[in-house]
Design a protein around this motif. Structure first.
Motif, PDB file in Angstrom:
ATOM      1  N   ILE A   1      -9.096  36.267  -7.937  1.00  0.00           N
ATOM      2  CA  ILE A   1      -8.479  37.295  -8.780  1.00  0.00           C
ATOM      3  C   ILE A   1      -9.102  37.204 -10.171  1.00  0.00           C
ATOM      4  CG2 ILE A   1      -6.305  38.036  -9.821  1.00  0.00           C
ATOM      5  CD1 ILE A   1      -4.897  36.907  -7.337  1.00  0.00           C
ATOM      6  N   HIS A   2      -9.470  38.318 -10.717  1.00  0.00           N
ATOM      7  CA  HIS A   2     -10.077  38.427 -12.055  1.00  0.00           C
ATOM      8  C   HIS A   2     -11.537  37.971 -12.084  1.00  0.00           C
ATOM      9  CE1 HIS A   2      -6.104  39.319 -13.367  1.00  0.00           C
ATOM     10  NE2 HIS A   2      -5.660  38.083 -13.205  1.00  0.00           N
ATOM     11  N   ALA A   3     -12.112  37.589 -10.932  1.00  0.00           N
ATOM     12  CA  ALA A   3     -13.521  37.185 -10.912  1.00  0.00           C
ATOM     13  C   ALA A   3     -14.404  38.389 -10.594  1.00  0.00           C
ATOM     14  CB  ALA A   3     -13.746  36.086  -9.887  1.00  0.00           C
ATOM     15  N   ASN A   4     -15.662  38.297 -11.005  1.00  0.00           N
ATOM     16  CA  ASN A   4     -16.604  39.383 -10.757  1.00  0.00           C
ATOM     17  C   ASN A   4     -17.524  39.112  -9.578  1.00  0.00           C
ATOM     18  OD1 ASN A   4     -15.702  40.952 -12.958  1.00  0.00           O
ATOM     19  ND2 ASN A   4     -16.918  39.709 -14.371  1.00  0.00           N
ATOM     20  N   TYR A   5     -17.552  37.859  -9.114  1.00  0.00           N
ATOM     21  CA  TYR A   5     -18.414  37.509  -7.993  1.00  0.00           C
ATOM     22  C   TYR A   5     -17.783  36.349  -7.233  1.00  0.00           C
ATOM     23  CZ  TYR A   5     -19.811  34.141 -11.543  1.00  0.00           C
ATOM     24  OH  TYR A   5     -19.806  33.192 -12.529  1.00  0.00           O
ATOM     25  N   GLY A   6     -18.226  36.179  -5.997  1.00  0.00           N
ATOM     26  CA  GLY A   6     -17.666  35.142  -5.157  1.00  0.00           C
ATOM     27  C   GLY A   6     -18.287  33.788  -5.396  1.00  0.00           C
ATOM     28  N   SER A   7     -17.552  32.766  -5.036  1.00  0.00           N
ATOM     29  CA  SER A   7     -18.024  31.389  -5.135  1.00  0.00           C
ATOM     30  C   SER A   7     -17.742  30.683  -3.815  1.00  0.00           C
ATOM     31  CB  SER A   7     -17.314  30.643  -6.276  1.00  0.00           C
ATOM     32  OG  SER A   7     -17.593  31.243  -7.518  1.00  0.00           O
ATOM     33  N   ASP A   8     -18.558  29.697  -3.505  1.00  0.00           N
ATOM     34  CA  ASP A   8     -18.403  28.961  -2.250  1.00  0.00           C
ATOM     35  C   ASP A   8     -17.399  27.811  -2.400  1.00  0.00           C
ATOM     36  OD1 ASP A   8     -21.679  29.079  -0.583  1.00  0.00           O
ATOM     37  OD2 ASP A   8     -20.048  30.525  -0.781  1.00  0.00           O
ATOM     38  N   TYR A   9     -16.563  27.665  -1.392  1.00  0.00           N
ATOM     39  CA  TYR A   9     -15.600  26.568  -1.319  1.00  0.00           C
ATOM     40  C   TYR A   9     -15.724  25.896   0.039  1.00  0.00           C
ATOM     41  CZ  TYR A   9     -13.547  28.599  -5.479  1.00  0.00           C
ATOM     42  OH  TYR A   9     -13.357  29.081  -6.754  1.00  0.00           O
ATOM     43  N   TRP A  10     -15.382  24.598   0.068  1.00  0.00           N
ATOM     44  CA  TRP A  10     -15.511  23.807   1.289  1.00  0.00           C
ATOM     45  C   TRP A  10     -14.180  23.181   1.674  1.00  0.00           C
ATOM     46  CZ3 TRP A  10     -19.995  23.275   4.120  1.00  0.00           C
ATOM     47  CH2 TRP A  10     -21.166  23.766   3.535  1.00  0.00           C
ATOM     48  N   GLY A  11     -13.961  23.102   2.975  1.00  0.00           N
ATOM     49  CA  GLY A  11     -12.834  22.354   3.491  1.00  0.00           C
ATOM     50  C   GLY A  11     -13.161  20.872   3.536  1.00  0.00           C
ATOM     51  N   GLN A  12     -12.172  20.067   3.900  1.00  0.00           N
ATOM     52  CA  GLN A  12     -12.330  18.620   3.843  1.00  0.00           C
ATOM     53  C   GLN A  12     -13.027  18.040   5.065  1.00  0.00           C
ATOM     54  OE1 GLN A  12      -9.763  20.122   5.059  1.00  0.00           O
ATOM     55  NE2 GLN A  12      -8.671  18.827   6.525  1.00  0.00           N
ATOM     56  N   GLY A  13     -13.230  18.842   6.099  1.00  0.00           N
ATOM     57  CA  GLY A  13     -13.870  18.335   7.305  1.00  0.00           C
ATOM     58  C   GLY A  13     -12.864  17.853   8.326  1.00  0.00           C
ATOM     59  N   THR A  14     -13.179  18.108   9.574  1.00  0.00           N
ATOM     60  CA  THR A  14     -12.337  17.638  10.673  1.00  0.00           C
ATOM     61  C   THR A  14     -13.262  17.060  11.750  1.00  0.00           C
ATOM     62  OG1 THR A  14     -10.576  18.244  12.233  1.00  0.00           O
ATOM     63  CG2 THR A  14     -12.251  19.928  11.782  1.00  0.00           C
ATOM     64  N   LEU A  15     -12.914  15.879  12.246  1.00  0.00           N
ATOM     65  CA  LEU A  15     -13.796  15.158  13.162  1.00  0.00           C
ATOM     66  C   LEU A  15     -13.595  15.623  14.591  1.00  0.00           C
ATOM     67  CD1 LEU A  15     -15.812  12.867  13.748  1.00  0.00           C
ATOM     68  CD2 LEU A  15     -13.848  11.310  13.880  1.00  0.00           C
ATOM     69  N   VAL A  16     -14.693  15.964  15.235  1.00  0.00           N
ATOM     70  CA  VAL A  16     -14.701  16.293  16.658  1.00  0.00           C
ATOM     71  C   VAL A  16     -15.514  15.219  17.376  1.00  0.00           C
ATOM     72  CG1 VAL A  16     -15.489  17.931  18.395  1.00  0.00           C
ATOM     73  CG2 VAL A  16     -14.435  18.761  16.278  1.00  0.00           C
ATOM     74  N   THR A  17     -14.881  14.557  18.311  1.00  0.00           N
ATOM     75  CA  THR A  17     -15.553  13.518  19.082  1.00  0.00           C
ATOM     76  C   THR A  17     -15.541  13.904  20.548  1.00  0.00           C
ATOM     77  OG1 THR A  17     -14.827  11.815  17.516  1.00  0.00           O
ATOM     78  CG2 THR A  17     -15.625  11.074  19.664  1.00  0.00           C
ATOM     79  N   VAL A  18     -16.730  14.032  21.109  1.00  0.00           N
ATOM     80  CA  VAL A  18     -16.861  14.348  22.525  1.00  0.00           C
ATOM     81  C   VAL A  18     -17.330  13.082  23.235  1.00  0.00           C
ATOM     82  CG1 VAL A  18     -17.881  15.863  24.254  1.00  0.00           C
ATOM     83  CG2 VAL A  18     -17.481  16.705  21.926  1.00  0.00           C
ATOM     84  N   SER A  19     -16.472  12.569  24.084  1.00  0.00           N
ATOM     85  CA  SER A  19     -16.776  11.290  24.733  1.00  0.00           C
ATOM     86  C   SER A  19     -16.049  11.180  26.060  1.00  0.00           C
ATOM     87  CB  SER A  19     -16.351  10.133  23.826  1.00  0.00           C
ATOM     88  OG  SER A  19     -16.536   8.883  24.475  1.00  0.00           O
ATOM     89  N   SER A  20     -16.683  10.526  26.999  1.00  0.00           N
ATOM     90  CA  SER A  20     -16.045  10.300  28.285  1.00  0.00           C
ATOM     91  C   SER A  20     -15.352   8.938  28.294  1.00  0.00           C
ATOM     92  CB  SER A  20     -17.073  10.381  29.410  1.00  0.00           C
ATOM     93  OG  SER A  20     -18.143   9.496  29.181  1.00  0.00           O
TER      94      SER A  20
END
Length: 120
Positions: A101-120
């Motif tokens: 709100i009130h900005a003229n252009y977009g900025s990038d934001y990041w989430g904190q990350g979520t771990l995906v483990t694929v293992s048998s």
């Protein structure tokens, strides 16, 4: 702006997971939303992206298995991951280009990350 990612976990090869990432804050609009991942010892890579209009793109390594989608009313992006492979193991990060709100252009934001483990 905060991006809260969730949905990671441990899954067997061939299984499925659905990641979610919700943006909150003084948001006027969200442009592109993306999912990245970073495996141990490797660089972060772009997995999939989706524009505000719903156009999507994904890395060749996940085409046909992962689907990105978004709910603009909820400021949320999803990543449906099917037929998971061992090499999909990584920390998954969401990213969004946000127009405040009130900005003229977009900025990038990041989430904190979520771990995906694929293992048998």
């Amino acid at each position: 702006v905060q991006l809260q990612a969730s949905g990671g976990g441990l899954v067997q090869p061939g299984g499925s997971l659905r990641l979610s990432c919700a943006a909150s804050g003084s948001i006027r609009a969200i442009n592109a939303m993306r999912w990245y991942r970073q495996a141990p010892g490797k660089q972060r890579e772009l997995v999939a992206s989706i524009t505000s209009g719903g156009n999507t793109d994904s890395a060749d390594s996940v085409k046909g298995r992962f689907t990105i989608s978004r709910d603009n009313a909820k400021n949320t992006v999803y990543l449906q991951m099917n037929s998971l492979k061992l090499e999909d193991t990584a920390v998954y990060y969401c990213n969004a280009n946000v127009l405040l709100i009130h900005a003229n252009y977009g900025s990038d934001y990041w989430g904190q990350g979520t771990l995906v483990t694929v293992s048998s």
